[in-house]
Design a protein around this motif. Structure first.
Motif, PDB file in Angstrom:
ATOM      1  N   PRO A 102      13.848  18.942  -1.858  1.00 35.98           N
ATOM      2  CA  PRO A 102      12.555  18.761  -1.208  1.00 35.98           C
ATOM      3  C   PRO A 102      12.555  17.463  -0.403  1.00 35.98           C
ATOM      4  N   PRO A 103      11.664  17.319   0.565  1.00 36.14           N
ATOM      5  CA  PRO A 103      11.549  16.043   1.279  1.00 36.14           C
ATOM      6  C   PRO A 103      11.241  14.908   0.306  1.00 36.14           C
ATOM      7  N   VAL A 104      11.829  13.744   0.579  1.00 36.82           N
ATOM      8  CA  VAL A 104      11.656  12.585  -0.294  1.00 36.82           C
ATOM      9  C   VAL A 104      11.117  11.433   0.541  1.00 36.82           C
ATOM     10  N   ARG A 105       9.984  10.890   0.140  1.00 36.39           N
ATOM     11  CA  ARG A 105       9.444   9.716   0.812  1.00 36.39           C
ATOM     12  C   ARG A 105      10.052   8.471   0.170  1.00 36.39           C
ATOM     13  N   VAL A 106      10.699   7.647   0.995  1.00 32.12           N
ATOM     14  CA  VAL A 106      11.358   6.428   0.520  1.00 32.12           C
ATOM     15  C   VAL A 106      10.701   5.242   1.201  1.00 32.12           C
ATOM     16  N   GLU A 107      10.419   4.209   0.419  1.00 35.31           N
ATOM     17  CA  GLU A 107       9.800   2.999   0.964  1.00 35.31           C
ATOM     18  C   GLU A 107      10.565   1.773   0.490  1.00 35.31           C
ATOM     19  N   SER A 108      10.770   0.829   1.402  1.00 35.61           N
ATOM     20  CA  SER A 108      11.421  -0.442   1.086  1.00 35.61           C
ATOM     21  C   SER A 108      10.357  -1.407   0.580  1.00 35.61           C
ATOM     22  N   ALA A 109      10.287  -1.582  -0.738  1.00 34.86           N
ATOM     23  CA  ALA A 109       9.187  -2.327  -1.361  1.00 34.86           C
ATOM     24  C   ALA A 109       9.459  -3.826  -1.352  1.00 34.86           C
ATOM     25  N   HIS A 110       8.388  -4.608  -1.095  1.00 38.38           N
ATOM     26  CA  HIS A 110       8.529  -6.069  -1.115  1.00 38.38           C
ATOM     27  C   HIS A 110       7.158  -6.735  -1.268  1.00 38.38           C
ATOM     28  N   PRO A 111       6.562  -6.671  -2.463  1.00 38.07           N
ATOM     29  CA  PRO A 111       5.310  -7.384  -2.702  1.00 38.07           C
ATOM     30  C   PRO A 111       5.507  -8.901  -2.651  1.00 38.07           C
ATOM     31  N   SER A 112       4.411  -9.616  -2.550  1.00 40.37           N
ATOM     32  CA  SER A 112       4.462 -11.077  -2.510  1.00 40.37           C
ATOM     33  C   SER A 112       5.063 -11.651  -3.784  1.00 40.37           C
ATOM     34  N   ALA A 113       5.594 -12.872  -3.661  1.00 36.90           N
ATOM     35  CA  ALA A 113       6.204 -13.551  -4.803  1.00 36.90           C
ATOM     36  C   ALA A 113       5.187 -14.477  -5.469  1.00 36.90           C
ATOM     37  N   PRO A 114       5.138 -14.509  -6.814  1.00 32.03           N
ATOM     38  CA  PRO A 114       4.224 -15.411  -7.520  1.00 32.03           C
ATOM     39  C   PRO A 114       4.845 -16.791  -7.708  1.00 32.03           C
ATOM     40  N   TYR A 115       5.270 -17.390  -6.596  1.00 32.97           N
ATOM     41  CA  TYR A 115       6.029 -18.640  -6.691  1.00 32.97           C
ATOM     42  C   TYR A 115       5.149 -19.835  -7.059  1.00 32.97           C
ATOM     43  N   ALA A 116       3.834 -19.680  -6.936  1.00 31.36           N
ATOM     44  CA  ALA A 116       2.891 -20.736  -7.323  1.00 31.36           C
ATOM     45  C   ALA A 116       1.641 -20.070  -7.883  1.00 31.36           C
ATOM     46  N   VAL A 117       0.864 -20.829  -8.636  1.00 32.09           N
ATOM     47  CA  VAL A 117      -0.318 -20.262  -9.299  1.00 32.09           C
ATOM     48  C   VAL A 117      -1.297 -19.682  -8.283  1.00 32.09           C
ATOM     49  N   ASP A 118      -1.439 -20.330  -7.130  1.00 34.06           N
ATOM     50  CA  ASP A 118      -2.406 -19.827  -6.152  1.00 34.06           C
ATOM     51  C   ASP A 118      -1.911 -18.582  -5.418  1.00 34.06           C
ATOM     52  N   GLN A 119      -0.686 -18.143  -5.704  1.00 31.02           N
ATOM     53  CA  GLN A 119      -0.145 -16.926  -5.107  1.00 31.02           C
ATOM     54  C   GLN A 119      -0.209 -15.723  -6.051  1.00 31.02           C
ATOM     55  N   VAL A 120      -0.580 -15.949  -7.301  1.00 28.17           N
ATOM     56  CA  VAL A 120      -0.554 -14.871  -8.284  1.00 28.17           C
ATOM     57  C   VAL A 120      -1.519 -13.748  -7.903  1.00 28.17           C
ATOM     58  N   GLY A 121      -2.674 -14.090  -7.356  1.00 32.22           N
ATOM     59  CA  GLY A 121      -3.624 -13.067  -6.936  1.00 32.22           C
ATOM     60  C   GLY A 121      -3.052 -12.168  -5.849  1.00 32.22           C
ATOM     61  N   PHE A 122      -2.353 -12.758  -4.885  1.00 34.12           N
ATOM     62  CA  PHE A 122      -1.727 -11.968  -3.823  1.00 34.12           C
ATOM     63  C   PHE A 122      -0.642 -11.058  -4.408  1.00 34.12           C
TER      64      PHE A 122
END
Length: 312
Positions: A187-207
């Motif tokens: 069957p057709p396969v949907r493929v996505e290159s995933a890359h969410p934001s990095a939690p490199y600092a506390v103020d980035q955890v929400g993102f």
């Protein structure tokens, strides 16, 4: 008192992990849960040696809890009876295009890769990959090269349809290339290159949490989907586990390779590697093997998954 002081940290760690309380600075810490699980046996030994039974009991429950969530990643799981074609998928973070293009193309050639997803994909990386022969090995593509780290790409041996690009607008603003791959006999396969934001600092955890929550869920009653890339999260992070519960399987976990680190400072720093690069596949897809490879120039290690798809 010594026993309780030894038991308390691992007991609290287990509570945070099991209850999904990854917030603020705890997000980065939880990435190292497999190491803490191994060390959780030490308080048990100490309390037993000192014959302090209550601390020993709490330490034992803690060790069982942590090892119970970590140890299965080293054991291969039963796979669905998929009888379709075999697909070899490779994902690699290129560290702002610094990953060695010749090595990556050689990995594609040597392992007969059918689908490649890349993150932190730059115009220079695209040109270098084509010079090394990737355009001949994987001629079908959906690419969004950008200077720095936001770029994303998807390469395929087979034709692509429904191509597109998704933007993670918060945090780092990473992009995610996607397409539906037309694989003969499947069957057709949907493929996505995933890359969410990095939690490199506390103020980035929400993102980070927002990006993971916005990843496309699996569709167990619909088409096949695969997310492959740098998730900036391990299986000990609750947003990634929530994504898996929509109907995905982590390929490395299913193959018994879920404890192999994919990111880490491989330049002599004392920080141990953690597993943040993943191939998430639909539960109807059988995982035959997973290998974590090496890519000079990048601080990530590529992940190669060999998959068997269901028939149409």
């Amino acid at each position: 008192m010594l026993c309780w002081l030894t038991v308390a940290p691992t007991a609290l760690w287990a509570a945070v992990r099991l209850l999904g309380l990854d917030r603020g600075p705890l997000v980065q810490a939880l990435a190292f849960t497999p190491y803490v699980a191994g060390l959780s046996l030490l308080p048990v030994v100490l309390a037993l040696a000192l014959r302090r039974w209550w601390p020993a009991a709490v330490a034992a429950v803690t060790a069982v809890a942590l090892l119970g969530v970590v140890a299965p990643r080293a054991l291969a799981a039963p796979q669905p009876a998929a009888a379709g074609p075999t697909v070899r998928l490779l994902t690699a973070n290129l560290l702002a295009g610094s990953g060695d293009a010749r090595t990556l193309v050689e990995l594609v050639r040597r392992h007969e890769v059918d689908v490649l997803t890349v993150q932190e994909f730059t115009p220079e990386a695209q040109a270098a990959l084509d010079r090394a022969g990737l355009d001949r090995l994987l001629p079908h593509r959906q690419l969004n090269p950008q200077i720095g780290t936001p770029g994303s790409g998807l390469y395929s041996r087979w034709p692509l349809t429904d191509v597109g690009l998704r933007h993670n607008l918060d945090g780092w603003g990473f992009t995610q290339a996607y397409a539906t791959v037309a694989i003969p006999g499947a069957p057709p396969v949907r493929v996505e290159s995933a890359h969410p934001s990095a939690p490199y600092a506390v103020d980035q955890v929400g993102f980070w949490r927002a990006d993971l929550t916005a990843q496309p869920p699996a569709t167990p009653d619909g088409g096949l989907q695969i997310l492959a890339g740098d998730f900036n999260a391990t299986l000990d992070h609750s947003p990634l586990r929530a994504l898996l519960r929509t109907g995905y399987v982590d390929a490395a976990d299913a193959a018994g390779e879920g404890l192999t680190g994919t990111w880490g400072p491989y330049d002599g720093d004392l920080i141990p590697p953690v597993t943040i690069d993943h191939v998430l596949v639909d539960r109807r897809v059988a995982v035959r093997s997973v290998r974590v490879l090496a890519l000079p120039g990048s601080d990530h290690r590529p992940v190669l998954a060999t998959l068997t798809l269901p028939t149409p």
